[in-house]
Design a protein around this motif. Structure first.
Motif, PDB file in Angstrom:
ATOM      1  N   VAL A 156     -10.991   0.806  65.358  1.00  0.00           N
ATOM      2  CA  VAL A 156     -12.433   0.585  65.205  1.00  0.00           C
ATOM      3  C   VAL A 156     -12.995   0.049  66.515  1.00  0.00           C
ATOM      4  CG1 VAL A 156     -14.215  -0.679  63.929  1.00  0.00           C
ATOM      5  CG2 VAL A 156     -12.125   0.049  62.761  1.00  0.00           C
ATOM      6  N   GLU A 157     -14.107   0.605  66.954  1.00  0.00           N
ATOM      7  CA  GLU A 157     -14.781   0.092  68.152  1.00  0.00           C
ATOM      8  C   GLU A 157     -15.783  -0.972  67.718  1.00  0.00           C
ATOM      9  OE1 GLU A 157     -17.660   1.544  71.869  1.00  0.00           O
ATOM     10  OE2 GLU A 157     -16.703   3.041  70.569  1.00  0.00           O
ATOM     11  N   TRP A 158     -15.528  -2.229  68.108  1.00  0.00           N
ATOM     12  CA  TRP A 158     -16.431  -3.312  67.723  1.00  0.00           C
ATOM     13  C   TRP A 158     -17.601  -3.389  68.692  1.00  0.00           C
ATOM     14  CZ3 TRP A 158     -11.989  -7.425  68.026  1.00  0.00           C
ATOM     15  CH2 TRP A 158     -10.970  -7.078  67.121  1.00  0.00           C
ATOM     16  N   ILE A 159     -18.784  -3.524  68.117  1.00  0.00           N
ATOM     17  CA  ILE A 159     -19.992  -3.733  68.915  1.00  0.00           C
ATOM     18  C   ILE A 159     -20.572  -5.069  68.491  1.00  0.00           C
ATOM     19  CG2 ILE A 159     -22.227  -2.808  69.591  1.00  0.00           C
ATOM     20  CD1 ILE A 159     -19.840  -0.906  70.146  1.00  0.00           C
ATOM     21  N   GLN A 160     -20.574  -6.037  69.390  1.00  0.00           N
ATOM     22  CA  GLN A 160     -21.134  -7.341  69.029  1.00  0.00           C
ATOM     23  C   GLN A 160     -22.654  -7.269  69.106  1.00  0.00           C
ATOM     24  OE1 GLN A 160     -19.686 -10.680  71.297  1.00  0.00           O
ATOM     25  NE2 GLN A 160     -20.627 -12.191  69.913  1.00  0.00           N
ATOM     26  N   PRO A 186     -16.799 -11.402  67.005  1.00  0.00           N
ATOM     27  CA  PRO A 186     -15.544 -10.714  67.342  1.00  0.00           C
ATOM     28  C   PRO A 186     -14.336 -11.337  66.647  1.00  0.00           C
ATOM     29  CG  PRO A 186     -16.865 -11.095  69.313  1.00  0.00           C
ATOM     30  CD  PRO A 186     -17.526 -11.849  68.204  1.00  0.00           C
ATOM     31  N   GLN A 187     -14.386 -12.654  66.414  1.00  0.00           N
ATOM     32  CA  GLN A 187     -13.286 -13.324  65.725  1.00  0.00           C
ATOM     33  C   GLN A 187     -13.144 -12.789  64.299  1.00  0.00           C
ATOM     34  OE1 GLN A 187     -13.693 -17.583  65.487  1.00  0.00           O
ATOM     35  NE2 GLN A 187     -11.796 -17.862  64.342  1.00  0.00           N
ATOM     36  N   LYS A 188     -14.276 -12.628  63.592  1.00  0.00           N
ATOM     37  CA  LYS A 188     -14.229 -12.076  62.240  1.00  0.00           C
ATOM     38  C   LYS A 188     -13.805 -10.614  62.263  1.00  0.00           C
ATOM     39  CE  LYS A 188     -17.375 -14.981  59.583  1.00  0.00           C
ATOM     40  NZ  LYS A 188     -18.601 -15.009  58.739  1.00  0.00           N
ATOM     41  N   ALA A 189     -14.228  -9.887  63.300  1.00  0.00           N
ATOM     42  CA  ALA A 189     -13.830  -8.485  63.413  1.00  0.00           C
ATOM     43  C   ALA A 189     -12.329  -8.368  63.585  1.00  0.00           C
ATOM     44  CB  ALA A 189     -14.556  -7.839  64.591  1.00  0.00           C
ATOM     45  N   ARG A 190     -11.755  -9.249  64.387  1.00  0.00           N
ATOM     46  CA  ARG A 190     -10.308  -9.243  64.607  1.00  0.00           C
ATOM     47  C   ARG A 190      -9.579  -9.600  63.307  1.00  0.00           C
ATOM     48  NH1 ARG A 190     -10.628 -12.425  68.419  1.00  0.00           N
ATOM     49  NH2 ARG A 190     -11.056 -10.845  69.997  1.00  0.00           N
ATOM     50  N   GLN A 191     -10.117 -10.578  62.578  1.00  0.00           N
ATOM     51  CA  GLN A 191      -9.526 -10.982  61.304  1.00  0.00           C
ATOM     52  C   GLN A 191      -9.627  -9.846  60.279  1.00  0.00           C
ATOM     53  OE1 GLN A 191     -11.541 -14.338  59.579  1.00  0.00           O
ATOM     54  NE2 GLN A 191     -10.340 -14.289  57.680  1.00  0.00           N
ATOM     55  N   ALA A 198     -20.459  -4.709  59.521  1.00  0.00           N
ATOM     56  CA  ALA A 198     -19.136  -4.106  59.346  1.00  0.00           C
ATOM     57  C   ALA A 198     -18.063  -5.079  58.864  1.00  0.00           C
ATOM     58  CB  ALA A 198     -18.680  -3.448  60.645  1.00  0.00           C
ATOM     59  N   THR A 199     -18.198  -6.379  59.126  1.00  0.00           N
ATOM     60  CA  THR A 199     -17.165  -7.311  58.657  1.00  0.00           C
ATOM     61  C   THR A 199     -17.440  -7.803  57.242  1.00  0.00           C
ATOM     62  OG1 THR A 199     -18.295  -9.221  59.639  1.00  0.00           O
ATOM     63  CG2 THR A 199     -16.612  -8.107  60.991  1.00  0.00           C
ATOM     64  N   ALA A 253     -18.485  -0.226  64.892  1.00  0.00           N
ATOM     65  CA  ALA A 253     -18.778  -1.258  63.900  1.00  0.00           C
ATOM     66  C   ALA A 253     -19.600  -2.382  64.528  1.00  0.00           C
ATOM     67  CB  ALA A 253     -17.475  -1.817  63.341  1.00  0.00           C
ATOM     68  N   LEU A 254     -20.804  -2.591  64.004  1.00  0.00           N
ATOM     69  CA  LEU A 254     -21.637  -3.690  64.478  1.00  0.00           C
ATOM     70  C   LEU A 254     -21.161  -4.984  63.829  1.00  0.00           C
ATOM     71  CD1 LEU A 254     -24.159  -4.451  66.181  1.00  0.00           C
ATOM     72  CD2 LEU A 254     -25.469  -4.318  64.044  1.00  0.00           C
ATOM     73  N   VAL A 255     -20.790  -5.960  64.665  1.00  0.00           N
ATOM     74  CA  VAL A 255     -20.280  -7.241  64.163  1.00  0.00           C
ATOM     75  C   VAL A 255     -20.991  -8.369  64.887  1.00  0.00           C
ATOM     76  CG1 VAL A 255     -18.031  -6.195  63.705  1.00  0.00           C
ATOM     77  CG2 VAL A 255     -18.375  -7.454  65.832  1.00  0.00           C
ATOM     78  N   ARG A 256     -21.223  -9.451  64.189  1.00  0.00           N
ATOM     79  CA  ARG A 256     -21.815 -10.619  64.845  1.00  0.00           C
ATOM     80  C   ARG A 256     -20.747 -11.498  65.479  1.00  0.00           C
ATOM     81  NH1 ARG A 256     -25.961 -13.721  61.132  1.00  0.00           N
ATOM     82  NH2 ARG A 256     -24.313 -13.452  59.558  1.00  0.00           N
TER      83      ARG A 256
END
Length: 340
Positions: free
Chosen positions: A47-51, A35-40, A9-10, A30-33
């Motif tokens: 969006v609901e982030w899923i690490q 969280p810092q990139k997701a926030r950026q 997702a990022t 959103a699947l993200v590796r």
């Protein structure tokens, strides 16, 4: 669609897919590796982030519950062209990860999905117009191309054993666009151009596409497409000289004119590979990149007749894509201001 799960997702395509879904009032997980990139990337967007990581689908699979669509944009790609051997992680991420993700989505009740494949799975003769039926043989394909061929095979195998599942495949070309925080190879190429770091006009041809248009292709494919079918979203066939001219037009930076022959690139790549072996650091040009450039030159003419007929998809002008990408980089502090 009420709730969609988006992998990668990022990334360049992933973030534009998330935004296209949000514009349609569709809830997104959103699947993200990172969280810092997701926030950026997403800031205050709903969006609901899923690490998580495709190397361990089981760790995040419970988050697929409650979703009714899957957009699988994630893949291991960029680092595979930065020197060294990468087959194991390519296979584990792109092939096994796809297989396990589809099963987890099915177990969670999802019955509609889009798998982002690649023009890498297609091959024609030089100058030939290539369509979705012209499959590249696995034999002789480089490692990344092979991983995408095998991941498509996993999709077809899954559909054969799960007839109530819908999966369409979208095949992008070389993507540019806003939100490329990586940056991807295209984003780095653009930044190197405006900073005048490119040595000259490189050999080869490319199919250039806006990631926002590929996102729209995905949504059209899951809405109007047919299960098990490929849909090209490759964009416009261009040689490097044409890309340089378009970049010069939107940036005001003069384009290099000196042509760099393929044999010179091979020598540069051999030097970089030696550097990689000594330092283990990624390099700008690898031998696999140069080999691919030579083999695929003038094999980037793709037919969008099927995508236009069945999905109604179109492409924005390349100059608009490059300008929007450049403006995004300027606005986010990636570069000093140049030209227009």
């Amino acid at each position: 669609m009420k709730c969609a799960f988006v992998t990668g997702a990022t990334g360049l395509l992933g973030n534009n897919t998330v935004r296209a879904l949000l514009q349609r009032q569709i809830k997104v997980k959103a699947l993200v590796r990172s969280p810092q990139k997701a926030r950026q990337q997403f800031g205050d967007l709903p969006v609901e982030w899923i690490q998580g990581d495709l190397l361990d689908v089981d760790a995040f699979s419970h988050h697929l519950n409650g979703c009714d669509a899957l957009f699988h944009t994630a893949a291991y790609f960029r680092d595979s062209y930065k020197g060294g051997k990468h087959w194991q992680i390519l296979h584990d991420t792109n092939v096994l990860g796809t297989e396990r993700l589809l099963q987890a989505a099915y177990d969670a009740g999802i019955r509609r999905a889009v798998h982002v494949s690649s023009i890498a799975v297609l091959k024609g003769e030089r100058g030939e117009l290539i369509d979705e039926s012209m499959s590249r043989p696995e034999e002789g394909a480089d490692d990344y191309y092979r991983s995408k061929i095998l991941s498509e095979q996993k999709v077809r195998e899954f559909l054969a054993s799960h007839p109530d599942m819908f999966v369409a495949m979208v095949l992008p070309g070389w993507m540019f666009g806003p939100g490329d925080i990586g940056p991807t190879s295209s984003g780095q190429f653009l930044l190197d151009f405006i900073n005048q770091k490119l040595p000259g006009v490189l050999p080869g041809s490319f199919s250039v596409v806006d990631a926002r248009d590929v996102a729209e292709h995905q949504i059209a494919a899951i809405t109007h497409g047919r299960s098990g079918e490929r849909y090209l979203a490759a964009g416009m066939h261009m040689d490097m000289s044409s890309i340089f001219k378009a970049l010069s037009l939107v940036s005001g930076v003069p384009a290099p004119e000196r042509k760099v022959p393929l044999f010179m690139l091979r020598l540069i790549a051999l030097f970089y590979e030696g550097y990689h072996r000594l330092t283990r650091k990624p390099v700008l040009i690898s031998t696999s990149t140069v080999k691919l450039m030579g083999e695929e030159r003038d094999r980037t003419h793709f037919s969008h007749e099927k995508s236009q007929r069945e999905l109604g998809c179109q492409f924005r002008p390349v100059e608009m894509t490059l300008l929007d990408t450049l403006q995004w980089y300027r606005q986010h502090g990636y570069t000093s201001t140049h030209g227009a």
